[in-house]
Motif scaffolding. Structure first.
Motif, PDB file in Angstrom:
ATOM      1  N   PHE A 103       0.853  -1.188   0.000  1.00 42.83           N
ATOM      2  CA  PHE A 103       0.000   0.000   0.000  1.00 42.83           C
ATOM      3  C   PHE A 103       0.893   1.244   0.000  1.00 42.83           C
ATOM      4  CE2 PHE A 103      -4.242  -1.677   1.992  1.00 42.83           C
ATOM      5  CZ  PHE A 103      -4.267  -2.718   1.079  1.00 42.83           C
ATOM      6  N   PRO A 104       0.287   2.421  -0.232  1.00 43.67           N
ATOM      7  CA  PRO A 104       1.115   3.639  -0.268  1.00 43.67           C
ATOM      8  C   PRO A 104       2.033   3.748   0.954  1.00 43.67           C
ATOM      9  CG  PRO A 104      -1.093   4.140  -1.021  1.00 43.67           C
ATOM     10  CD  PRO A 104      -1.119   2.704  -0.551  1.00 43.67           C
ATOM     11  N   VAL A 105       3.298   4.029   0.706  1.00 47.36           N
ATOM     12  CA  VAL A 105       4.341   4.092   1.746  1.00 47.36           C
ATOM     13  C   VAL A 105       3.934   5.087   2.832  1.00 47.36           C
ATOM     14  CG1 VAL A 105       6.760   4.721   2.120  1.00 47.36           C
ATOM     15  CG2 VAL A 105       6.089   3.488   0.047  1.00 47.36           C
ATOM     16  N   PRO A 106       4.076   4.757   4.127  1.00 42.96           N
ATOM     17  CA  PRO A 106       4.676   3.545   4.689  1.00 42.96           C
ATOM     18  C   PRO A 106       3.693   2.384   4.913  1.00 42.96           C
ATOM     19  CG  PRO A 106       4.243   5.104   6.453  1.00 42.96           C
ATOM     20  CD  PRO A 106       3.800   5.773   5.177  1.00 42.96           C
ATOM     21  N   GLY A 107       2.499   2.470   4.375  1.00 41.07           N
ATOM     22  CA  GLY A 107       1.583   1.331   4.432  1.00 41.07           C
ATOM     23  C   GLY A 107       0.895   1.109   5.760  1.00 41.07           C
ATOM     24  N   ILE A 108       0.886   2.141   6.609  1.00 40.27           N
ATOM     25  CA  ILE A 108       0.281   2.015   7.940  1.00 40.27           C
ATOM     26  C   ILE A 108      -1.004   2.837   7.952  1.00 40.27           C
ATOM     27  CG2 ILE A 108       0.600   2.444  10.412  1.00 40.27           C
ATOM     28  CD1 ILE A 108       3.658   2.298   9.855  1.00 40.27           C
ATOM     29  N   GLY A 109      -2.147   2.184   8.199  1.00 42.38           N
ATOM     30  CA  GLY A 109      -3.408   2.909   8.110  1.00 42.38           C
ATOM     31  C   GLY A 109      -4.499   2.294   8.953  1.00 42.38           C
ATOM     32  N   LYS A 110      -5.692   2.850   8.779  1.00 41.96           N
ATOM     33  CA  LYS A 110      -6.872   2.332   9.464  1.00 41.96           C
ATOM     34  C   LYS A 110      -7.993   2.211   8.437  1.00 41.96           C
ATOM     35  CE  LYS A 110      -8.381   6.957  10.680  1.00 41.96           C
ATOM     36  NZ  LYS A 110      -8.799   7.907  11.702  1.00 41.96           N
ATOM     37  N   LEU A 111      -9.060   1.511   8.791  1.00 39.29           N
ATOM     38  CA  LEU A 111     -10.191   1.356   7.894  1.00 39.29           C
ATOM     39  C   LEU A 111     -11.263   2.371   8.276  1.00 39.29           C
ATOM     40  CD1 LEU A 111     -10.408  -2.522   7.569  1.00 39.29           C
ATOM     41  CD2 LEU A 111      -8.997  -0.878   6.324  1.00 39.29           C
ATOM     42  N   VAL A 112     -11.830   2.991   7.267  1.00 41.78           N
ATOM     43  CA  VAL A 112     -12.873   3.992   7.494  1.00 41.78           C
ATOM     44  C   VAL A 112     -14.055   3.671   6.583  1.00 41.78           C
ATOM     45  CG1 VAL A 112     -11.244   5.803   8.170  1.00 41.78           C
ATOM     46  CG2 VAL A 112     -11.916   5.568   5.752  1.00 41.78           C
ATOM     47  N   ARG A 113     -15.231   4.195   6.964  1.00 36.36           N
ATOM     48  CA  ARG A 113     -16.427   4.075   6.124  1.00 36.36           C
ATOM     49  C   ARG A 113     -16.776   5.441   5.555  1.00 36.36           C
ATOM     50  NH1 ARG A 113     -19.156  -0.802   4.513  1.00 36.36           N
ATOM     51  NH2 ARG A 113     -17.950  -2.338   5.683  1.00 36.36           N
ATOM     52  N   LEU A 114     -16.935   5.523   4.258  1.00 41.17           N
ATOM     53  CA  LEU A 114     -17.339   6.760   3.604  1.00 41.17           C
ATOM     54  C   LEU A 114     -18.489   6.408   2.669  1.00 41.17           C
ATOM     55  CD1 LEU A 114     -13.750   8.056   2.723  1.00 41.17           C
ATOM     56  CD2 LEU A 114     -15.234   8.915   4.543  1.00 41.17           C
ATOM     57  N   GLN A 115     -19.636   7.011   2.878  1.00 39.73           N
ATOM     58  CA  GLN A 115     -20.840   6.702   2.087  1.00 39.73           C
ATOM     59  C   GLN A 115     -21.073   5.202   1.989  1.00 39.73           C
ATOM     60  OE1 GLN A 115     -19.450   9.011  -1.097  1.00 39.73           O
ATOM     61  NE2 GLN A 115     -20.199  10.911  -0.211  1.00 39.73           N
ATOM     62  N   LYS A 143     -19.100   2.733   2.105  1.00 41.06           N
ATOM     63  CA  LYS A 143     -18.035   1.868   1.595  1.00 41.06           C
ATOM     64  C   LYS A 143     -16.800   1.939   2.482  1.00 41.06           C
ATOM     65  CE  LYS A 143     -19.184   1.510  -3.251  1.00 41.06           C
ATOM     66  NZ  LYS A 143     -18.612   1.361  -4.581  1.00 41.06           N
ATOM     67  N   ARG A 144     -16.118   0.798   2.563  1.00 41.35           N
ATOM     68  CA  ARG A 144     -14.941   0.699   3.419  1.00 41.35           C
ATOM     69  C   ARG A 144     -13.680   1.049   2.619  1.00 41.35           C
ATOM     70  NH1 ARG A 144     -14.607  -5.001   5.794  1.00 41.35           N
ATOM     71  NH2 ARG A 144     -13.970  -5.535   3.685  1.00 41.35           N
ATOM     72  N   TYR A 145     -12.832   1.883   3.231  1.00 45.58           N
ATOM     73  CA  TYR A 145     -11.568   2.262   2.594  1.00 45.58           C
ATOM     74  C   TYR A 145     -10.438   2.170   3.590  1.00 45.58           C
ATOM     75  CZ  TYR A 145     -14.560   4.305  -1.011  1.00 45.58           C
ATOM     76  OH  TYR A 145     -15.499   4.482  -1.982  1.00 45.58           O
ATOM     77  N   TRP A 146      -9.235   1.972   3.062  1.00 45.82           N
ATOM     78  CA  TRP A 146      -8.012   2.095   3.860  1.00 45.82           C
ATOM     79  C   TRP A 146      -7.580   3.554   3.817  1.00 45.82           C
ATOM     80  CZ3 TRP A 146      -2.954   3.590   2.741  1.00 45.82           C
ATOM     81  CH2 TRP A 146      -1.982   3.246   3.704  1.00 45.82           C
ATOM     82  N   GLN A 147      -7.182   4.069   4.960  1.00 46.35           N
ATOM     83  CA  GLN A 147      -6.754   5.461   5.030  1.00 46.35           C
ATOM     84  C   GLN A 147      -5.436   5.518   5.815  1.00 46.35           C
ATOM     85  OE1 GLN A 147      -8.945   8.606   7.515  1.00 46.35           O
ATOM     86  NE2 GLN A 147      -9.790   8.912   5.469  1.00 46.35           N
ATOM     87  N   ALA A 148      -4.445   6.165   5.244  1.00 44.40           N
ATOM     88  CA  ALA A 148      -3.146   6.273   5.938  1.00 44.40           C
ATOM     89  C   ALA A 148      -3.346   6.961   7.291  1.00 44.40           C
ATOM     90  CB  ALA A 148      -2.175   7.069   5.077  1.00 44.40           C
TER      91      ALA A 148
END
Ligand SMILES: [Zn+2]
Length: 281
Positions: free
Chosen positions: A261-273, A275-280
């Motif tokens: 995933f985009p460097v450094p690849g450390i993120g959390k999961l969020v819900r937007l409308q 849908k689930r996304y990874w967010q740095a």
């Protein structure tokens, strides 16, 4: 931004990047409909090259836990790797940048035995790059990748140089199930990408994170869990594992760490409308 050093409870996590692959979308996702990637290209612009190819970092991680230093994956190796556009890895420089010496590594935990995760296992002289370390591999991956009948599936003969010698050198530990590496770091079988693919669960002082290896190679797969890549060896199992693991990460509010995933690849999961996304972080 979390930067490339973060903490989960008492565990220190140092993010490193062995280098960047540039891969055509059709190579990674051969069955994807035209335009399906567009919203994810907008959300994750770091994953798109000027030519419209996928930019794919090869992240690896150092975990410091309870007096042990654990290296999760070893990148693509010194190269140049002609099968991947002549790429050269830079693990030694990355470890130096993070202040980690090869002799400090107690455990090399290989999430799986694909070439972009085992490349720096051994030196050019065929000695362990990490001279004090045990190398942990899931038994099912060892059996699959060391079976010569499967070598025709591999892009170049890296198994002979980077993987097979681990056994002869006496540094290999084959694992199954969940294996405690320290009291805070545990392997978690997540098969499908490869037969013995493992993730790494970190739990310390009430906080949790998981290094997911290649359960998801592209951040779009956090949202579209049924999108398999061409590199998923057992496609149906890969998407089922991905769905279950991502659901668990979201349910338990874990930090998700993914080397591609985009460097450094450390993120959390969020819900937007919805849908689930990874967010740095
Ligand atoms: Zn990979």
């Amino acid at each position: 931004m979390a930067g490339d050093r973060t903490r989960v409870g008492n565990v220190e996590i140092l993010a490193c990047n062995d280098g960047m692959l540039e891969l055509p979308v059709q190579m990674v996702f051969p069955t994807l409909a035209a335009g399906a990637m567009t919203p994810f290209n907008q959300r994750y612009p770091q994953t798109v090259s000027p030519q419209g190819n996928i930019l794919d970092p090869m992240g690896f991680y150092v975990l410091r836990s309870q007096g042990k230093t654990v290296l999760v994956d070893t990148g693509i190796g010194p190269g140049p790797i002609e099968a991947f556009g002549g790429v050269r890895g830079n693990l030694p420089q990355e470890l130096r940048r993070q202040g980690v010496k090869a002799e400090e590594i107690d455990v090399v935990l290989l999430t799986h035995l694909h070439p972009d995760h085992v490349g720096w296992n051994l030196t050019a002289q065929g000695r362990p790059t990490f001279p004090r370390a045990r190398y942990l591999v899931h038994r099912a991956d060892w059996e699959f990748f060391t079976n010569r009948d499967n070598w025709k599936l591999l892009p170049y003969p890296y198994v002979e140089s980077c993987v097979l010698p681990l056994q002869r050198l006496g540094v290999l530990d084959l694992v199954t199930g969940e294996r405690a590496v320290t009291g805070e770091v545990t392997t978690l079988p997540t098969p499908g990408h490869t037969p013995g693919h493992m993730s790494v669960l970190i739990a310390s002082a009430g906080q949790r994170a998981i290094v997911t290896g290649d359960v998801s190679v592209h951040a779009a797969q956090v949202t579209e869990t049924d999108w398999n890549t061409a590199f998923d060896g057992i496609p149906e199992m890969a998407s089922e594992t991905r769905r279950q693991l991502l659901d668990r990460i979201e349910r338990e509010g874990m930090i998700m760490i993914a080397g591609h995933f985009p460097v450094p690849g450390i993120g959390k999961l969020v819900r937007l409308q919805g849908k689930r996304y990874w967010q740095a972080l």
